[in-house]
Design a protein around this motif. Sequence first.
Motif, PDB file in Angstrom:
ATOM      1  N   SER A  38       0.805  -1.218   0.000  1.00  0.00           N
ATOM      2  CA  SER A  38       0.000   0.000   0.000  1.00  0.00           C
ATOM      3  C   SER A  38       0.842   1.274   0.000  1.00  0.00           C
ATOM      4  O   SER A  38       0.369   2.309  -0.448  1.00  0.00           O
ATOM      5  CB  SER A  38      -0.956  -0.004   1.182  1.00  0.00           C
ATOM      6  N   LYS A  39       2.050   1.223   0.487  1.00  0.00           N
ATOM      7  CA  LYS A  39       2.909   2.403   0.569  1.00  0.00           C
ATOM      8  C   LYS A  39       4.274   2.103  -0.040  1.00  0.00           C
ATOM      9  O   LYS A  39       4.754   0.983   0.011  1.00  0.00           O
ATOM     10  CB  LYS A  39       3.139   2.807   2.032  1.00  0.00           C
ATOM     11  N   ALA A  40       4.893   3.131  -0.590  1.00  0.00           N
ATOM     12  CA  ALA A  40       6.280   3.003  -1.051  1.00  0.00           C
ATOM     13  C   ALA A  40       7.171   2.941   0.178  1.00  0.00           C
ATOM     14  O   ALA A  40       6.881   3.567   1.197  1.00  0.00           O
ATOM     15  CB  ALA A  40       6.660   4.188  -1.924  1.00  0.00           C
ATOM     16  N   ILE A  41       8.245   2.172   0.096  1.00  0.00           N
ATOM     17  CA  ILE A  41       9.181   2.090   1.208  1.00  0.00           C
ATOM     18  C   ILE A  41      10.604   2.275   0.706  1.00  0.00           C
ATOM     19  O   ILE A  41      10.892   2.106  -0.480  1.00  0.00           O
ATOM     20  CB  ILE A  41       9.054   0.757   1.983  1.00  0.00           C
ATOM     21  N   GLN A  42      11.470   2.624   1.639  1.00  0.00           N
ATOM     22  CA  GLN A  42      12.880   2.815   1.326  1.00  0.00           C
ATOM     23  C   GLN A  42      13.706   2.038   2.333  1.00  0.00           C
ATOM     24  O   GLN A  42      13.415   2.046   3.522  1.00  0.00           O
ATOM     25  CB  GLN A  42      13.247   4.287   1.375  1.00  0.00           C
ATOM     26  N   THR A  43      14.771   1.372   1.853  1.00  0.00           N
ATOM     27  CA  THR A  43      15.653   0.638   2.746  1.00  0.00           C
ATOM     28  C   THR A  43      16.669   1.583   3.356  1.00  0.00           C
ATOM     29  O   THR A  43      16.843   2.708   2.900  1.00  0.00           O
ATOM     30  CB  THR A  43      16.404  -0.481   1.998  1.00  0.00           C
ATOM     31  N   GLU A  44      17.358   1.100   4.378  1.00  0.00           N
ATOM     32  CA  GLU A  44      18.400   1.900   5.018  1.00  0.00           C
ATOM     33  C   GLU A  44      19.546   2.214   4.059  1.00  0.00           C
ATOM     34  O   GLU A  44      20.295   3.150   4.263  1.00  0.00           O
ATOM     35  CB  GLU A  44      18.932   1.183   6.257  1.00  0.00           C
ATOM     36  N   THR A  45      19.686   1.423   2.983  1.00  0.00           N
ATOM     37  CA  THR A  45      20.754   1.654   2.009  1.00  0.00           C
ATOM     38  C   THR A  45      20.290   2.492   0.817  1.00  0.00           C
ATOM     39  O   THR A  45      21.042   2.687  -0.126  1.00  0.00           O
ATOM     40  CB  THR A  45      21.330   0.314   1.513  1.00  0.00           C
ATOM     41  N   GLY A  46      19.030   2.954   0.830  1.00  0.00           N
ATOM     42  CA  GLY A  46      18.552   3.887  -0.185  1.00  0.00           C
ATOM     43  C   GLY A  46      17.729   3.316  -1.315  1.00  0.00           C
ATOM     44  O   GLY A  46      17.232   4.061  -2.149  1.00  0.00           O
ATOM     45  N   GLN A  47      17.572   1.997  -1.406  1.00  0.00           N
ATOM     46  CA  GLN A  47      16.729   1.442  -2.463  1.00  0.00           C
ATOM     47  C   GLN A  47      15.272   1.717  -2.145  1.00  0.00           C
ATOM     48  O   GLN A  47      14.852   1.626  -0.999  1.00  0.00           O
ATOM     49  CB  GLN A  47      16.934  -0.076  -2.614  1.00  0.00           C
TER      50      GLN A  47
END
Length: 188
Positions: A38-47
């Motif tokens: 449902s939502k866009a997410i970002q990893t701690e490494t920026g992806q």
Amino acid sequence: MLIHLNPFTRLITLAVVLFTPFASNAQETDPQVIWPTSKAIQTETGQKIPAGAYGIVQIQTPRVANLLQLRGVTGRGTAVIRSDNRQDCLSLRLRFVAGDFGGNGVSTHKAHPIHLILQSARVSNALARGEDVVSDMYTISSQMNDPDADIIIESGLSESHGFVLNPGTSVVADVFGSTTNRLSCSKL
């Protein structure tokens, strides 16, 4: 009062009493089923994994080889997949091989990065289990809004390419399984 009910009504009442807690528990898990896409997410490494997707695949430095009319692409990259846990994502290294009949002579050179968006849980689950993903087994599209696509080609390939995503970095991974790393993820 229950004593005066006929046997069929007692059976129905008993079933309602027994299964009501399960139904309410199932309703509580619905947000977890919806949350992963449902939502866009970002990893701690920026992806970044876009909303509506279960993961991404990135092959940063693929190589292309042409042999007359045959064209092959190979490279190593990473897949980042939403986990069932709301706190993290799974990251795994993979090998990539693609090919088509778009060659024009004999040559080899570096190609543009390849970016794929994993639109279905079936694809992301297969990668998380360490299984090969073969493009012929899924619906592939280069249209960003294709609701039927399992995998969307964002850049670096055309729909004419057949490809394989092979989790792991060596033959040892083929025998013993690929390793996955957990990354912290947050909503965008």
